[in-house]
Enzyme design. Structure first.
Site, PDB file in Angstrom:
ATOM      1  N   ASP A 141       0.851  -1.186   0.000  1.00  0.00           N
ATOM      2  CA  ASP A 141       0.000   0.000   0.000  1.00  0.00           C
ATOM      3  C   ASP A 141       0.889   1.239   0.000  1.00  0.00           C
ATOM      4  OD1 ASP A 141       0.961   0.218   2.564  1.00  0.00           O
ATOM      5  OD2 ASP A 141      -0.939  -0.205   3.557  1.00  0.00           O
ATOM      6  N   SER A 142       0.292   2.397  -0.127  1.00  0.00           N
ATOM      7  CA  SER A 142       1.085   3.617  -0.327  1.00  0.00           C
ATOM      8  C   SER A 142       1.615   4.215   0.969  1.00  0.00           C
ATOM      9  CB  SER A 142       0.236   4.673  -1.030  1.00  0.00           C
ATOM     10  OG  SER A 142      -0.782   5.140  -0.156  1.00  0.00           O
ATOM     11  N   GLY A 143       1.072   3.769   2.104  1.00  0.00           N
ATOM     12  CA  GLY A 143       1.398   4.401   3.380  1.00  0.00           C
ATOM     13  C   GLY A 143       0.421   5.490   3.749  1.00  0.00           C
ATOM     14  N   GLY A 144      -0.413   5.889   2.804  1.00  0.00           N
ATOM     15  CA  GLY A 144      -1.343   6.984   3.056  1.00  0.00           C
ATOM     16  C   GLY A 144      -2.332   6.708   4.171  1.00  0.00           C
ATOM     17  N   PHE A 145      -2.884   5.489   4.210  1.00  0.00           N
ATOM     18  CA  PHE A 145      -3.903   5.187   5.222  1.00  0.00           C
ATOM     19  C   PHE A 145      -3.329   5.320   6.625  1.00  0.00           C
ATOM     20  CE2 PHE A 145      -6.187   2.293   8.048  1.00  0.00           C
ATOM     21  CZ  PHE A 145      -7.474   2.787   7.903  1.00  0.00           C
TER      22      PHE A 145
ATOM     23  N   ASP B 192      -2.699   8.445  -1.751  1.00  0.00           N
ATOM     24  CA  ASP B 192      -3.993   9.120  -1.807  1.00  0.00           C
ATOM     25  C   ASP B 192      -4.348   9.669  -0.438  1.00  0.00           C
ATOM     26  OD1 ASP B 192      -4.333   6.591  -0.609  1.00  0.00           O
ATOM     27  OD2 ASP B 192      -6.454   6.570  -1.119  1.00  0.00           O
TER      28      ASP B 192
ATOM     29  N   GLN C 190     -11.516   7.406  -4.896  1.00  0.00           N
ATOM     30  CA  GLN C 190     -12.106   7.884  -3.647  1.00  0.00           C
ATOM     31  C   GLN C 190     -13.433   8.590  -3.944  1.00  0.00           C
ATOM     32  OE1 GLN C 190     -11.288   7.206  -0.658  1.00  0.00           O
ATOM     33  NE2 GLN C 190      -9.122   6.584  -0.676  1.00  0.00           N
TER      34      GLN C 190
ATOM     35  N   ASP D 204      -8.146  -7.298   0.707  1.00  0.00           N
ATOM     36  CA  ASP D 204      -7.168  -7.512   1.773  1.00  0.00           C
ATOM     37  C   ASP D 204      -7.758  -7.013   3.085  1.00  0.00           C
ATOM     38  OD1 ASP D 204      -5.466  -4.951   3.023  1.00  0.00           O
ATOM     39  OD2 ASP D 204      -6.638  -4.491   1.231  1.00  0.00           O
TER      40      ASP D 204
ATOM     41  N   CYS E 137     -13.983 -28.153   7.996  1.00  0.00           N
ATOM     42  CA  CYS E 137     -12.735 -27.569   7.496  1.00  0.00           C
ATOM     43  C   CYS E 137     -11.628 -28.626   7.495  1.00  0.00           C
ATOM     44  CB  CYS E 137     -12.326 -26.391   8.383  1.00  0.00           C
ATOM     45  SG  CYS E 137     -10.787 -25.585   7.885  1.00  0.00           S
TER      46      CYS E 137
ATOM     47  N   CYS F   1      -8.297 -27.779   7.154  1.00  0.00           N
ATOM     48  CA  CYS F   1      -7.009 -27.109   7.343  1.00  0.00           C
ATOM     49  C   CYS F   1      -6.165 -27.872   8.368  1.00  0.00           C
ATOM     50  CB  CYS F   1      -7.203 -25.653   7.782  1.00  0.00           C
ATOM     51  SG  CYS F   1      -7.592 -25.417   9.532  1.00  0.00           S
TER      52      CYS F   1
ATOM     53  N   CYS G  60      -7.579 -27.763  11.969  1.00  0.00           N
ATOM     54  CA  CYS G  60      -8.777 -28.569  12.209  1.00  0.00           C
ATOM     55  C   CYS G  60      -8.513 -30.066  12.088  1.00  0.00           C
ATOM     56  CB  CYS G  60      -9.892 -28.137  11.265  1.00  0.00           C
ATOM     57  SG  CYS G  60     -10.538 -26.487  11.649  1.00  0.00           S
TER      58      CYS G  60
ATOM     59  N   HIS H 225      -6.000 -21.189  10.767  1.00  0.00           N
ATOM     60  CA  HIS H 225      -7.380 -21.552  10.425  1.00  0.00           C
ATOM     61  C   HIS H 225      -8.122 -20.400   9.752  1.00  0.00           C
ATOM     62  CE1 HIS H 225     -11.488 -23.015  10.626  1.00  0.00           C
ATOM     63  NE2 HIS H 225     -11.791 -21.815  11.114  1.00  0.00           N
TER      64      HIS H 225
END
Length: 378
Positions: free
Chosen positions: A93-97, A147, A190, A267, A305, A307, A310, A336
């Site tokens: 990600d850009s780091g903006g958040f 952004d 946005q 994500d 499940c 996995c 489990c 899990h």
């Protein structure tokens, strides 16, 4: 071009897309959930385990890696892939958040953002050019434009200025991107809940011809019906032959609803974060393994499940580990939850392939309890 998208099929029931994204470190089928490895690691998981459970692309965080260990060290190691021994695709990600969410002491101006390091308190400055430079050094397959991620709710006038600034910053990101031959740069649409502003943002960004587009500013506190309404009018504004990424979304219902609306990539830290609190996603809904009723429950977390967790460990044992604050317990719960979402997306892709995603959604929501009044969510 570093990143290309192949549309394989559109679901006749819903319009959902089955596709494939090609990157310098392999291809992955979509819709796809991307586990979050903030500091070049998905918490408690090894890259080998992620590969074993079917993760084909992971996300890392530009802001946090900039602060520690520093992009120069990652670059010296040969880039993120070499540094963390991950052979699959990586998105940063850009780091903006983080700039906007982690610090109360920030000042947004046309050049960029002044803020304070959340660890040391030192003054820092991040601009579109600096965000590109850091991500070029990190070497991810997919980079995100810098952004402004506004809060929810936000007034129309504020959001309009924010959208216009994000578009100007996107142009600067394109100019500052030094490795377009082996790193793809995605623009971020946005506009909050305002259809007119989302339309303008999408128009601005698609005119710049990014290899992919994200929808940002959702999953920031708005009700689910608002998010779905925004997706209804925003996703169709994006190019059919390029990937669409919904940022920060990871609850099972939102992954399915996003896929129904034509989203390809997702994500979220949700599955790993709640795992460390002993909360698990199962085929029948949320399970909080810390609860006393599981102390003598020797069944697996989810009997449907397959996995590693489990197949080998009981609710009682995992409850004991989590209550005792044992790291192994958090490894088992994290494995899990990530497997559950990756497997859910496999099933979504299969349903699209068979033109039955609408039926799959209804069956899953009924079983999971999302159709019930006051249903518990994450």
């Amino acid at each position: 071009m570093a990143i290309t998208y192949e549309l394989i099929k559109t679901c006749k029931q819903t319009g959902a897309r089955l596709g494939r994204v090609h990157t310098p470190h392999g291809s992955f089928e979509t819709p796809m959930f991307m586990p979050v490895g903030t500091l070049a690691t998905v918490k408690t998981m090894s890259p080998e385990e992620l590969e074993q459970m079917g993760a084909q692309i992971i996300l890392s965080n530009t802001y946090h890696l900039w602060l520690r260990p520093g992009e120069d060290i990652v670059e010296e190691a040969g880039g993120l892939h070499q540094f963390m021994n991950w052979n699959g695709s990586i998105l940063t990600d850009s780091g903006g958040f983080q700039v906007f969410s982690l610090s109360d002491l920030r000042q947004i101006e046309e050049e960029g953002v002044h803020f304070r390091n959340h660890i040391s308190g030192e003054k820092l400055f991040l601009s579109p050019e600096r965000a590109m430079s850091i991500q070029n050094s990190l070497g991810a397959d997919i980079m995100m434009a810098f952004d402004e991620c506004p809060p929810y709710p936000a007034e129309y006038d504020y959001m309009k200025k924010s959208v216009e600034r994000t578009s100007r910053w996107a142009e600067r990101c394109l100019e500052g991107h030094k490795r377009p031959h082996d790193q793809g740069l995605f623009g971020i649409v946005q506009g909050g809940e305002y259809e007119e502003l989302r339309t303008q943002s999408a128009k601005d960004l698609t005119s710049m011809d990014f290899p992919g587009y994200a929808i940002g500013g959702l999953s920031v506190g708005e009700p689910k019906d608002v998010m779905n309404r925004v997706l209804d009018f925003t996703a169709p504004l994006l190019p059919v032959k390029k990937p669409r990424y919904l940022m920060g979304v990871g609850s099972p219902d939102s992954l399915i609803d996003g896929a129904v609306r034509g989203i390809d990539m997702f994500d979220c830290v949700l599955p790993t974060r709640i795992a460390r609190n002993g909360t698990l996603m199962t085929s029948k809904g949320r399970l909080v393994v810390r609860n006393a009723k599981f102390a003598l429950d020797f069944r697996p977390i989810d009997e449907e499940c397959d996995c590693h967790t489990c197949r080998n460990y009981s609710r009682a044992y995992i409850r004991h580990l989590v209550k005792a604050n044992e790291t192994f317990g958090f490894r088992l719960t994290t494995y899990h939850n990530l497997y559950f979402l990756l497997n859910l997306m496999r099933r979504v892709r299969e349903a699209i392939r068979e033109d039955r995603l609408g039926d799959f959604r209804e069956e899953f929501f009924e079983k999971y309890g999302f159709n019930k009044p006051n249903a518990k969510n994450f």
